[in-house]
Design a protein around this motif. Structure first.
Motif, PDB file in Angstrom:
ATOM      1  N   HIS A   1       2.550  13.730  14.540  1.00  0.00           N
ATOM      2  CA  HIS A   1       3.734  12.953  15.007  1.00  0.00           C
ATOM      3  C   HIS A   1       3.471  11.438  14.858  1.00  0.00           C
TER       4      HIS A   1
ATOM      5  N   LYS B   1       4.577  11.223  11.002  1.00  0.00           N
ATOM      6  CA  LYS B   1       5.731  11.608  10.623  1.00  0.00           C
ATOM      7  C   LYS B   1       6.765  10.429  10.945  1.00  0.00           C
ATOM      8  N   THR B   2       6.573   9.601  11.814  1.00  0.00           N
ATOM      9  CA  THR B   2       7.559   8.754  12.214  1.00  0.00           C
ATOM     10  C   THR B   2       7.673   7.850  11.075  1.00  0.00           C
TER      11      THR B   2
ATOM     12  N   LEU C   1       6.973   7.909   8.158  1.00  0.00           N
ATOM     13  CA  LEU C   1       7.365   8.745   6.945  1.00  0.00           C
ATOM     14  C   LEU C   1       8.928   8.803   7.076  1.00  0.00           C
ATOM     15  N   THR C   2       9.481   9.207   8.333  1.00  0.00           N
ATOM     16  CA  THR C   2      10.899   9.282   8.480  1.00  0.00           C
ATOM     17  C   THR C   2      11.631   8.201   8.215  1.00  0.00           C
ATOM     18  N   ILE C   3      10.883   6.914   8.660  1.00  0.00           N
ATOM     19  CA  ILE C   3      11.566   5.656   8.624  1.00  0.00           C
ATOM     20  C   ILE C   3      11.685   5.377   6.887  1.00  0.00           C
TER      21      ILE C   3
ATOM     22  N   LYS D   1      11.487   7.270   4.607  1.00  0.00           N
ATOM     23  CA  LYS D   1      12.542   8.079   3.754  1.00  0.00           C
ATOM     24  C   LYS D   1      13.929   7.500   4.130  1.00  0.00           C
ATOM     25  N   GLY D   2      14.384   7.304   5.296  1.00  0.00           N
ATOM     26  CA  GLY D   2      15.499   6.774   5.580  1.00  0.00           C
ATOM     27  C   GLY D   2      15.884   5.449   4.608  1.00  0.00           C
TER      28      GLY D   2
ATOM     29  N   GLU E   1      16.324   5.957   0.817  1.00  0.00           N
ATOM     30  CA  GLU E   1      17.476   6.567   0.726  1.00  0.00           C
ATOM     31  C   GLU E   1      18.762   5.573   0.681  1.00  0.00           C
TER      32      GLU E   1
ATOM     33  N   GLU F   1       5.389   0.014   6.942  1.00  0.00           N
ATOM     34  CA  GLU F   1       5.322   1.445   7.518  1.00  0.00           C
ATOM     35  C   GLU F   1       3.959   1.832   6.515  1.00  0.00           C
TER      36      GLU F   1
END
Ligand code: ATP
Ligand code: MG
Length: 467
Positions: A255, A258-259, A261-263, A265-266, A269, A291
Protein backbone atom coordinates in the motif's frame (compact mmCIF):
# COMPACT_ATOMS: atom_id res chain seq x y z
CA UNK A 1 12.07 -51.57 12.07
CA UNK A 2 10.63 -49.07 14.47
CA UNK A 3 8.15 -50.43 16.94
CA UNK A 4 5.46 -48.23 18.41
CA UNK A 5 6.01 -46.70 21.83
CA UNK A 6 3.17 -48.85 23.05
CA UNK A 7 4.86 -52.08 21.95
CA UNK A 8 8.21 -51.04 23.33
CA UNK A 9 6.68 -49.90 26.61
CA UNK A 10 4.87 -53.20 27.07
CA UNK A 11 7.89 -55.22 25.97
CA UNK A 12 10.31 -53.57 28.38
CA UNK A 13 7.79 -53.58 31.14
CA UNK A 14 7.04 -57.31 30.88
CA UNK A 15 10.70 -58.20 30.33
CA UNK A 16 11.67 -56.28 33.43
CA UNK A 17 8.90 -57.89 35.41
CA UNK A 18 9.87 -61.36 34.18
CA UNK A 19 13.54 -60.87 35.01
CA UNK A 20 12.79 -59.45 38.47
CA UNK A 21 10.37 -62.26 39.31
CA UNK A 22 12.92 -64.83 38.13
CA UNK A 23 15.60 -63.16 40.21
CA UNK A 24 13.28 -63.12 43.16
CA UNK A 25 12.49 -66.82 42.69
CA UNK A 26 16.17 -67.67 42.41
CA UNK A 27 17.13 -65.68 45.50
CA UNK A 28 14.22 -67.17 47.39
CA UNK A 29 15.16 -70.76 46.44
CA UNK A 30 18.81 -70.15 47.20
CA UNK A 31 18.01 -68.75 50.65
CA UNK A 32 15.75 -71.70 51.32
CA UNK A 33 18.54 -74.09 50.32
CA UNK A 34 20.95 -72.28 52.64
CA UNK A 35 18.52 -72.58 55.54
CA UNK A 36 18.06 -76.29 54.85
CA UNK A 37 21.76 -76.90 54.73
CA UNK A 38 22.26 -74.91 57.91
CA UNK A 39 19.68 -77.07 59.71
CA UNK A 40 21.14 -80.30 58.30
CA UNK A 41 24.63 -79.22 59.36
CA UNK A 42 23.39 -78.60 62.89
CA UNK A 43 21.78 -82.03 62.99
CA UNK A 44 24.70 -83.98 61.59
CA UNK A 45 27.29 -82.26 63.78
CA UNK A 46 25.30 -82.96 66.93
CA UNK A 47 24.99 -86.64 65.92
CA UNK A 48 28.71 -86.70 65.22
CA UNK A 49 29.44 -85.20 68.65
CA UNK A 50 27.23 -87.78 70.39
CA UNK A 51 28.90 -90.54 68.41
CA UNK A 52 32.30 -89.38 69.57
CA UNK A 53 31.15 -89.40 73.22
CA UNK A 54 29.76 -92.89 72.76
CA UNK A 55 32.58 -94.66 70.99
CA UNK A 56 35.43 -93.26 72.98
CA UNK A 57 36.38 -95.05 76.15
CA UNK A 58 37.82 -93.29 79.22
CA UNK A 59 41.03 -95.20 78.48
CA UNK A 60 41.25 -93.42 75.16
CA UNK A 61 40.42 -96.61 73.19
CA UNK A 62 37.74 -96.70 70.48
CA UNK A 63 34.94 -99.08 71.26
CA UNK A 64 32.57 -100.17 68.51
CA UNK A 65 29.67 -102.40 69.55
CA UNK A 66 28.90 -105.36 67.36
CA UNK A 67 25.40 -104.38 66.45
CA UNK A 68 26.19 -100.90 65.47
CA UNK A 69 22.72 -100.08 64.14
CA UNK A 70 20.91 -101.23 67.24
CA UNK A 71 23.24 -99.19 69.34
CA UNK A 72 22.62 -96.16 67.19
CA UNK A 73 18.90 -96.55 67.55
CA UNK A 74 19.07 -97.25 71.25
CA UNK A 75 21.33 -94.38 72.10
CA UNK A 76 20.22 -91.67 69.72
CA UNK A 77 16.81 -92.73 68.56
CA UNK A 78 18.26 -92.13 65.13
CA UNK A 79 16.26 -93.42 62.24
CA UNK A 80 19.29 -94.61 60.36
CA UNK A 81 17.59 -94.64 56.99
CA UNK A 82 18.63 -91.33 55.48
CA UNK A 83 21.29 -90.83 58.12
CA UNK A 84 24.60 -92.34 57.24
CA UNK A 85 27.23 -92.85 59.90
CA UNK A 86 30.67 -94.31 59.65
CA UNK A 87 33.77 -94.46 61.82
CA UNK A 88 37.23 -94.63 60.28
CA UNK A 89 40.55 -95.45 61.76
CA UNK A 90 43.34 -92.86 61.45
CA UNK A 91 44.60 -94.32 58.16
CA UNK A 92 41.17 -94.09 56.60
CA UNK A 93 39.97 -97.72 56.77
CA UNK A 94 36.31 -98.12 57.81
CA UNK A 95 35.89 -99.58 61.31
CA UNK A 96 32.12 -99.42 61.50
CA UNK A 97 29.19 -98.05 59.56
CA UNK A 98 25.43 -97.90 59.75
CA UNK A 99 23.42 -100.41 57.75
CA UNK A 100 22.16 -97.57 55.59
CA UNK A 101 25.62 -97.69 54.05
CA UNK A 102 25.13 -101.31 53.01
CA UNK A 103 27.26 -102.03 49.95
CA UNK A 104 29.14 -98.72 49.84
CA UNK A 105 30.86 -96.23 52.05
CA UNK A 106 31.18 -92.46 52.21
CA UNK A 107 34.25 -91.39 50.30
CA UNK A 108 36.76 -89.16 52.06
CA UNK A 109 38.30 -86.76 49.55
CA UNK A 110 42.05 -86.20 50.20
CA UNK A 111 41.72 -82.53 51.26
CA UNK A 112 39.07 -83.55 53.81
CA UNK A 113 41.33 -86.31 55.09
CA UNK A 114 44.25 -83.91 55.41
CA UNK A 115 42.05 -81.43 57.27
CA UNK A 116 40.96 -84.20 59.64
CA UNK A 117 44.55 -85.09 60.42
CA UNK A 118 45.12 -81.48 61.34
CA UNK A 119 42.09 -81.62 63.61
CA UNK A 120 39.67 -79.62 61.44
CA UNK A 121 36.01 -80.48 60.86
CA UNK A 122 34.77 -80.36 57.22
CA UNK A 123 31.26 -79.98 55.82
CA UNK A 124 30.74 -80.93 52.19
CA UNK A 125 28.41 -82.42 49.64
CA UNK A 126 29.45 -85.88 48.49
CA UNK A 127 28.18 -87.89 45.53
CA UNK A 128 27.14 -91.42 46.39
CA UNK A 129 26.05 -94.49 44.50
CA UNK A 130 22.46 -93.63 45.46
CA UNK A 131 20.20 -91.21 43.71
CA UNK A 132 20.78 -88.28 46.02
CA UNK A 133 24.01 -86.58 47.11
CA UNK A 134 24.87 -86.53 50.80
CA UNK A 135 25.66 -83.61 53.06
CA UNK A 136 28.52 -85.00 55.16
CA UNK A 137 30.40 -83.75 58.18
CA UNK A 138 33.82 -85.26 58.78
CA UNK A 139 35.11 -84.79 62.33
CA UNK A 140 38.35 -86.17 63.76
CA UNK A 141 38.69 -87.57 67.26
CA UNK A 142 41.90 -86.25 68.70
CA UNK A 143 43.26 -87.31 72.08
CA UNK A 144 46.44 -85.82 73.51
CA UNK A 145 47.23 -84.37 70.10
CA UNK A 146 46.92 -87.78 68.40
CA UNK A 147 44.31 -88.69 65.79
CA UNK A 148 42.62 -91.85 66.96
CA UNK A 149 39.59 -92.03 64.71
CA UNK A 150 37.42 -90.09 62.22
CA UNK A 151 33.63 -89.88 62.51
CA UNK A 152 31.49 -89.12 59.44
CA UNK A 153 27.79 -88.38 59.57
CA UNK A 154 25.83 -87.82 56.35
CA UNK A 155 22.31 -86.81 55.58
CA UNK A 156 20.62 -87.33 52.22
CA UNK A 157 19.16 -84.47 50.20
CA UNK A 158 16.22 -86.71 49.49
CA UNK A 159 13.33 -84.72 51.01
CA UNK A 160 14.77 -81.41 49.99
CA UNK A 161 14.97 -82.39 46.38
CA UNK A 162 11.24 -82.92 46.34
CA UNK A 163 10.60 -79.54 47.92
CA UNK A 164 12.69 -77.79 45.32
CA UNK A 165 11.00 -79.59 42.50
CA UNK A 166 7.64 -78.60 43.91
CA UNK A 167 8.84 -75.02 44.30
CA UNK A 168 9.87 -74.91 40.65
CA UNK A 169 6.49 -76.31 39.65
CA UNK A 170 4.72 -73.56 41.55
CA UNK A 171 7.07 -70.64 40.92
CA UNK A 172 7.68 -70.93 37.18
CA UNK A 173 4.04 -71.14 36.03
CA UNK A 174 3.16 -68.49 38.64
CA UNK A 175 5.77 -66.12 37.27
CA UNK A 176 4.67 -66.75 33.71
CA UNK A 177 1.03 -66.13 34.60
CA UNK A 178 1.95 -62.87 36.37
CA UNK A 179 3.94 -61.69 33.37
CA UNK A 180 1.15 -62.50 30.93
CA UNK A 181 -1.50 -60.75 33.02
CA UNK A 182 0.74 -57.73 33.68
CA UNK A 183 1.65 -57.56 29.99
CA UNK A 184 -1.99 -57.55 28.94
CA UNK A 185 -2.91 -54.90 31.49
CA UNK A 186 0.16 -52.84 30.54
CA UNK A 187 -0.73 -53.07 26.85
CA UNK A 188 -4.21 -51.82 27.61
CA UNK A 189 -2.98 -49.00 29.88
CA UNK A 190 -0.38 -47.89 27.35
CA UNK A 191 -3.08 -47.60 24.71
CA UNK A 192 -5.20 -45.56 27.06
CA UNK A 193 -2.31 -43.28 28.02
CA UNK A 194 -1.21 -42.77 24.43
CA UNK A 195 -4.60 -42.14 22.90
CA UNK A 196 -4.28 -38.32 23.26
CA UNK A 197 -1.01 -38.53 21.33
CA UNK A 198 -2.90 -39.98 18.39
CA UNK A 199 -5.38 -37.11 18.63
CA UNK A 200 -2.58 -34.55 18.73
CA UNK A 201 -1.00 -36.15 15.67
CA UNK A 202 -4.28 -36.00 13.80
CA UNK A 203 -4.85 -32.34 14.56
CA UNK A 204 -1.26 -31.36 13.83
CA UNK A 205 -1.51 -33.09 10.46
CA UNK A 206 -4.59 -31.07 9.57
CA UNK A 207 -3.02 -27.72 10.40
CA UNK A 208 -1.52 -25.76 7.50
CA UNK A 209 -0.82 -22.09 6.89
CA UNK A 210 -4.45 -21.77 5.79
CA UNK A 211 -6.08 -22.90 9.02
CA UNK A 212 -3.73 -21.80 11.75
CA UNK A 213 -6.78 -20.98 13.86
CA UNK A 214 -7.21 -24.72 14.55
CA UNK A 215 -6.19 -25.89 18.00
CA UNK A 216 -5.53 -29.25 19.57
CA UNK A 217 -8.48 -30.28 21.73
CA UNK A 218 -8.18 -28.85 25.21
CA UNK A 219 -9.80 -31.77 27.04
CA UNK A 220 -6.67 -33.93 27.17
CA UNK A 221 -5.55 -34.53 30.77
CA UNK A 222 -3.18 -32.00 32.30
CA UNK A 223 -0.24 -34.41 32.43
CA UNK A 224 2.89 -34.56 30.26
CA UNK A 225 0.76 -35.05 27.17
CA UNK A 226 -1.60 -32.28 28.20
CA UNK A 227 1.38 -29.98 28.56
CA UNK A 228 2.65 -31.08 25.15
CA UNK A 229 -0.73 -30.22 23.65
CA UNK A 230 -0.76 -26.85 25.41
CA UNK A 231 2.78 -26.12 24.24
CA UNK A 232 1.89 -27.02 20.68
CA UNK A 233 -1.18 -24.80 20.87
CA UNK A 234 1.00 -21.93 22.04
CA UNK A 235 3.39 -22.60 19.18
CA UNK A 236 0.55 -22.60 16.66
CA UNK A 237 -0.67 -19.35 18.15
CA UNK A 238 2.74 -17.77 17.73
CA UNK A 239 2.88 -19.06 14.17
CA UNK A 240 -0.54 -17.65 13.52
CA UNK A 241 0.56 -14.28 14.88
CA UNK A 242 3.71 -14.20 12.77
CA UNK A 243 1.78 -15.20 9.68
CA UNK A 244 -0.69 -12.47 10.39
CA UNK A 245 2.12 -9.97 10.92
CA UNK A 246 3.73 -10.99 7.66
CA UNK A 247 0.43 -10.60 5.81
CA UNK A 248 -0.20 -7.25 7.44
CA UNK A 249 3.34 -6.13 6.71
CA UNK A 250 3.17 -7.18 3.07
CA UNK A 251 -0.18 -5.45 2.71
CA UNK A 252 1.11 -2.26 4.36
CA UNK A 253 4.28 -2.26 2.32
CA UNK A 254 2.46 -2.69 -0.98
CA UNK A 255 0.00 0.00 0.00
CA UNK A 256 2.77 2.42 0.98
CA UNK A 257 4.48 1.87 -2.36
CA UNK A 258 1.28 1.92 -4.36
CA UNK A 259 0.26 5.41 -3.22
CA UNK A 260 3.33 7.24 -4.57
CA UNK A 261 3.19 5.10 -7.71
CA UNK A 262 -0.43 6.10 -8.33
CA UNK A 263 0.44 9.74 -7.79
CA UNK A 264 3.44 9.42 -10.11
CA UNK A 265 1.35 7.77 -12.79
CA UNK A 266 -1.39 10.40 -12.60
CA UNK A 267 1.06 13.28 -12.73
CA UNK A 268 3.01 11.87 -15.64
CA UNK A 269 -0.19 11.20 -17.62
CA UNK A 270 -1.27 14.78 -17.01
CA UNK A 271 2.12 16.08 -18.09
CA UNK A 272 1.98 14.02 -21.27
CA UNK A 273 -1.41 15.46 -22.09
CA UNK A 274 -0.25 19.03 -21.48
CA UNK A 275 2.00 18.82 -24.58
CA UNK A 276 4.41 21.75 -24.61
CA UNK A 277 3.93 23.45 -21.25
CA UNK A 278 7.58 23.27 -20.14
CA UNK A 279 6.97 25.04 -16.85
CA UNK A 280 4.25 22.57 -15.94
CA UNK A 281 6.41 19.63 -16.93
CA UNK A 282 9.21 20.88 -14.69
CA UNK A 283 6.78 21.08 -11.79
CA UNK A 284 5.61 17.55 -12.49
CA UNK A 285 9.15 16.27 -12.70
CA UNK A 286 10.19 17.83 -9.42
CA UNK A 287 7.05 16.51 -7.74
CA UNK A 288 7.77 13.09 -9.27
CA UNK A 289 11.25 13.25 -7.85
CA UNK A 290 9.74 13.74 -4.39
CA UNK A 291 7.56 10.69 -4.79
CA UNK A 292 10.52 8.69 -6.03
CA UNK A 293 12.56 9.84 -3.03
CA UNK A 294 9.76 8.75 -0.80
CA UNK A 295 9.64 5.33 -2.45
CA UNK A 296 13.41 4.96 -2.26
CA UNK A 297 13.21 5.80 1.42
CA UNK A 298 10.53 3.15 1.99
CA UNK A 299 12.38 0.53 -0.02
CA UNK A 300 15.62 1.32 1.78
CA UNK A 301 13.91 1.11 5.18
CA UNK A 302 12.27 -2.17 4.25
CA UNK A 303 15.64 -3.50 3.14
CA UNK A 304 17.16 -2.34 6.42
CA UNK A 305 14.49 -4.15 8.39
CA UNK A 306 14.85 -7.29 6.30
CA UNK A 307 18.62 -7.18 6.67
CA UNK A 308 18.36 -6.81 10.42
CA UNK A 309 16.00 -9.78 10.57
CA UNK A 310 18.58 -11.83 8.71
CA UNK A 311 21.58 -10.43 10.58
CA UNK A 312 20.10 -11.07 14.00
CA UNK A 313 22.92 -12.26 16.23
CA UNK A 314 25.54 -11.73 13.54
CA UNK A 315 25.84 -8.00 14.08
CA UNK A 316 29.20 -6.22 13.70
CA UNK A 317 30.87 -5.85 17.09
CA UNK A 318 33.34 -3.02 16.95
CA UNK A 319 33.84 -0.36 19.63
CA UNK A 320 31.75 2.68 18.73
CA UNK A 321 32.20 6.01 20.51
CA UNK A 322 28.56 6.98 20.92
CA UNK A 323 29.42 10.53 22.04
CA UNK A 324 31.25 11.13 18.74
CA UNK A 325 28.31 9.79 16.76
CA UNK A 326 25.97 12.07 18.68
CA UNK A 327 28.15 15.14 18.10
CA UNK A 328 28.22 14.28 14.42
CA UNK A 329 24.45 13.84 14.17
CA UNK A 330 23.88 17.05 16.15
CA UNK A 331 25.97 18.91 13.64
CA UNK A 332 23.90 17.37 10.86
CA UNK A 333 20.51 18.37 12.34
CA UNK A 334 21.48 21.93 13.34
CA UNK A 335 20.39 23.33 9.98
CA UNK A 336 17.05 21.50 9.94
CA UNK A 337 16.29 22.55 13.50
CA UNK A 338 17.11 26.12 12.68
CA UNK A 339 14.83 26.03 9.63
CA UNK A 340 11.98 24.58 11.73
CA UNK A 341 12.65 27.13 14.49
CA UNK A 342 13.26 24.34 16.98
CA UNK A 343 15.93 24.73 19.60
CA UNK A 344 18.29 21.72 19.51
CA UNK A 345 20.60 21.33 22.52
CA UNK A 346 23.00 18.73 23.88
CA UNK A 347 22.57 18.64 27.66
CA UNK A 348 25.22 16.01 28.31
CA UNK A 349 27.56 14.09 26.04
CA UNK A 350 29.55 11.66 28.16
CA UNK A 351 32.28 9.63 26.36
CA UNK A 352 30.71 6.19 26.14
CA UNK A 353 31.77 3.21 24.04
CA UNK A 354 29.31 0.60 22.84
CA UNK A 355 30.24 -2.63 21.07
CA UNK A 356 28.27 -2.76 17.86
CA UNK A 357 27.63 -1.52 14.37
CA UNK A 358 28.58 2.12 13.83
CA UNK A 359 26.21 2.64 10.89
CA UNK A 360 23.22 1.19 12.71
CA UNK A 361 23.87 3.07 15.95
CA UNK A 362 24.18 6.26 13.97
CA UNK A 363 20.85 5.42 12.30
CA UNK A 364 19.21 4.91 15.71
CA UNK A 365 20.32 8.35 16.90
CA UNK A 366 19.40 9.89 13.57
CA UNK A 367 15.83 8.54 13.53
CA UNK A 368 15.11 9.63 17.10
CA UNK A 369 16.38 13.20 16.56
CA UNK A 370 14.56 13.30 13.20
CA UNK A 371 11.27 12.40 14.87
CA UNK A 372 11.78 14.86 17.70
CA UNK A 373 12.34 17.77 15.31
CA UNK A 374 9.61 16.58 12.94
CA UNK A 375 6.94 16.30 15.63
CA UNK A 376 7.85 19.49 17.48
CA UNK A 377 6.19 22.69 16.26
CA UNK A 378 8.28 25.81 15.79
CA UNK A 379 9.29 27.51 19.01
CA UNK A 380 9.71 24.12 20.70
CA UNK A 381 12.80 22.56 22.17
CA UNK A 382 14.65 19.26 21.65
CA UNK A 383 17.21 18.15 24.22
CA UNK A 384 19.76 15.40 23.67
CA UNK A 385 21.50 13.61 26.48
CA UNK A 386 24.07 10.81 26.48
CA UNK A 387 24.98 9.46 29.90
CA UNK A 388 26.04 6.27 31.58
CA UNK A 389 24.44 4.37 34.41
CA UNK A 390 26.73 1.58 35.59
CA UNK A 391 27.28 -0.68 32.60
CA UNK A 392 24.53 0.94 30.55
CA UNK A 393 24.84 3.76 28.05
CA UNK A 394 21.70 5.87 28.08
CA UNK A 395 20.74 8.05 25.14
CA UNK A 396 17.74 10.27 25.66
CA UNK A 397 15.86 12.56 23.27
CA UNK A 398 13.37 14.88 24.93
CA UNK A 399 11.11 17.20 22.98
CA UNK A 400 8.32 19.65 23.72
CA UNK A 401 6.36 18.48 20.70
CA UNK A 402 2.86 17.24 19.99
CA UNK A 403 3.25 14.14 22.14
CA UNK A 404 1.60 10.76 21.70
CA UNK A 405 -1.68 9.67 23.26
CA UNK A 406 -1.63 6.66 25.61
CA UNK A 407 -3.78 4.71 23.10
CA UNK A 408 -1.16 5.13 20.36
CA UNK A 409 1.93 4.75 22.55
CA UNK A 410 1.97 0.90 22.53
CA UNK A 411 1.92 0.81 18.72
CA UNK A 412 4.41 3.45 17.65
CA UNK A 413 7.18 0.82 17.37
CA UNK A 414 5.10 -1.28 14.96
CA UNK A 415 6.03 -1.21 11.31
CA UNK A 416 4.13 1.39 9.27
CA UNK A 417 2.33 2.72 12.34
CA UNK A 418 1.72 6.44 12.27
CA UNK A 419 -0.37 8.34 14.78
CA UNK A 420 -1.73 10.94 12.40
CA UNK A 421 -1.87 9.40 8.97
CA UNK A 422 -2.98 12.60 7.19
CA UNK A 423 -0.51 14.97 8.74
CA UNK A 424 2.54 12.78 8.67
CA UNK A 425 1.97 12.11 5.01
CA UNK A 426 3.03 15.71 4.24
CA UNK A 427 5.89 15.46 6.70
CA UNK A 428 6.93 12.41 4.71
CA UNK A 429 7.09 9.65 7.32
CA UNK A 430 6.45 6.05 6.40
CA UNK A 431 6.10 4.84 9.96
CA UNK A 432 9.21 2.69 9.79
CA UNK A 433 11.73 4.84 11.68
CA UNK A 434 10.89 3.73 15.20
CA UNK A 435 10.56 0.03 14.32
CA UNK A 436 14.06 0.21 12.85
CA UNK A 437 15.29 1.96 16.02
CA UNK A 438 13.81 -0.72 18.22
CA UNK A 439 15.37 -3.51 16.14
CA UNK A 440 18.76 -1.79 16.34
CA UNK A 441 18.54 -1.31 20.12
CA UNK A 442 17.50 -4.94 20.64
CA UNK A 443 20.14 -6.28 18.26
CA UNK A 444 22.71 -4.56 20.52
CA UNK A 445 21.21 -6.19 23.59
CA UNK A 446 19.49 -2.98 24.67
CA UNK A 447 16.01 -1.50 24.89
CA UNK A 448 14.09 1.46 23.51
CA UNK A 449 11.29 3.10 25.49
CA UNK A 450 8.96 6.00 24.99
CA UNK A 451 7.12 8.24 27.43
CA UNK A 452 4.83 10.96 26.30
CA UNK A 453 2.25 13.50 27.40
CA UNK A 454 0.02 14.61 24.51
CA UNK A 455 0.48 18.31 23.85
CA UNK A 456 3.48 18.51 26.21
CA UNK A 457 6.16 16.42 24.55
CA UNK A 458 7.82 13.02 24.39
CA UNK A 459 10.95 11.37 25.70
CA UNK A 460 12.61 8.46 23.93
CA UNK A 461 15.23 6.53 25.87
CA UNK A 462 17.62 4.00 24.34
CA UNK A 463 19.59 1.89 26.83
CA UNK A 464 22.56 -0.01 25.43
CA UNK A 465 25.15 -2.15 27.21
CA UNK A 466 28.37 -0.13 27.43
CA UNK A 467 31.71 -1.74 26.58
N1 ATP B 1 8.97 12.56 19.10
C1 ATP B 1 7.73 12.25 18.73
N2 ATP B 1 6.69 13.07 19.11
C2 ATP B 1 5.45 12.76 18.75
N3 ATP B 1 5.08 11.68 18.01
C3 ATP B 1 6.07 10.87 17.60
C4 ATP B 1 7.44 11.09 17.94
N4 ATP B 1 8.17 10.13 17.39
C5 ATP B 1 7.32 9.32 16.75
N5 ATP B 1 6.06 9.74 16.87
C6 ATP B 1 4.85 9.12 16.32
O1 ATP B 1 5.13 7.77 16.08
C7 ATP B 1 4.90 7.44 14.72
C8 ATP B 1 5.91 6.41 14.26
O2 ATP B 1 7.19 7.00 14.21
P1 ATP B 1 8.22 6.49 13.14
O3 ATP B 1 9.49 7.21 13.31
O4 ATP B 1 8.23 5.02 13.21
O5 ATP B 1 7.52 6.87 11.77
P2 ATP B 1 7.54 8.24 10.98
O6 ATP B 1 8.41 9.21 11.67
O7 ATP B 1 6.12 8.60 10.78
O8 ATP B 1 8.14 7.77 9.61
P3 ATP B 1 9.68 7.51 9.27
O9 ATP B 1 10.42 7.58 10.54
O10 ATP B 1 9.65 6.16 8.67
O11 ATP B 1 10.04 8.55 8.31
C9 ATP B 1 5.03 8.74 14.00
O12 ATP B 1 4.25 8.72 12.83
C10 ATP B 1 4.47 9.72 15.00
O13 ATP B 1 3.08 9.77 14.92
MG1 MG C 1 10.43 8.76 12.12
Amino acid sequence: MAFSIRTRLTFWYTTLLFVSLLAFGAIFSYSLLKIFIYRIDNQIISIADMMIHTVIRPSGQIFIPRDFDIMLERYFGVRTAGSYIQVLEPHGAVIAKSSSLEGFSITVPPPTYRAAIEGATTYEVVKTVGKYPLRVVTKPIILDGRLIAIVQVGSSFEGMDEIFHLLAYILLPGILACVVVAGAVGWFLARKALRPVAEITDTARKITAENLDERIRADVPQDEIGRLAATMNEMIERLEKSFQQIRQFTGDASHELKTPLTILKGEIEMALRSKDDVQYMKEVLSSSLEEIDRMSYIVKSLLDLAKMDVEKGALAREPVRLDKVLADRHEHFKRLAFDSAVQLDILENRPVTVLGDQVRLSQLIYNLIDNAIKYTPSGGKVELQLGQDGQTAIFRVKDTGVGISPEDLPYIFDRFYRVDKARTREVGGAGLGLSICKEIAEAHGGTLNAESVPGKGSTFTASLPAA
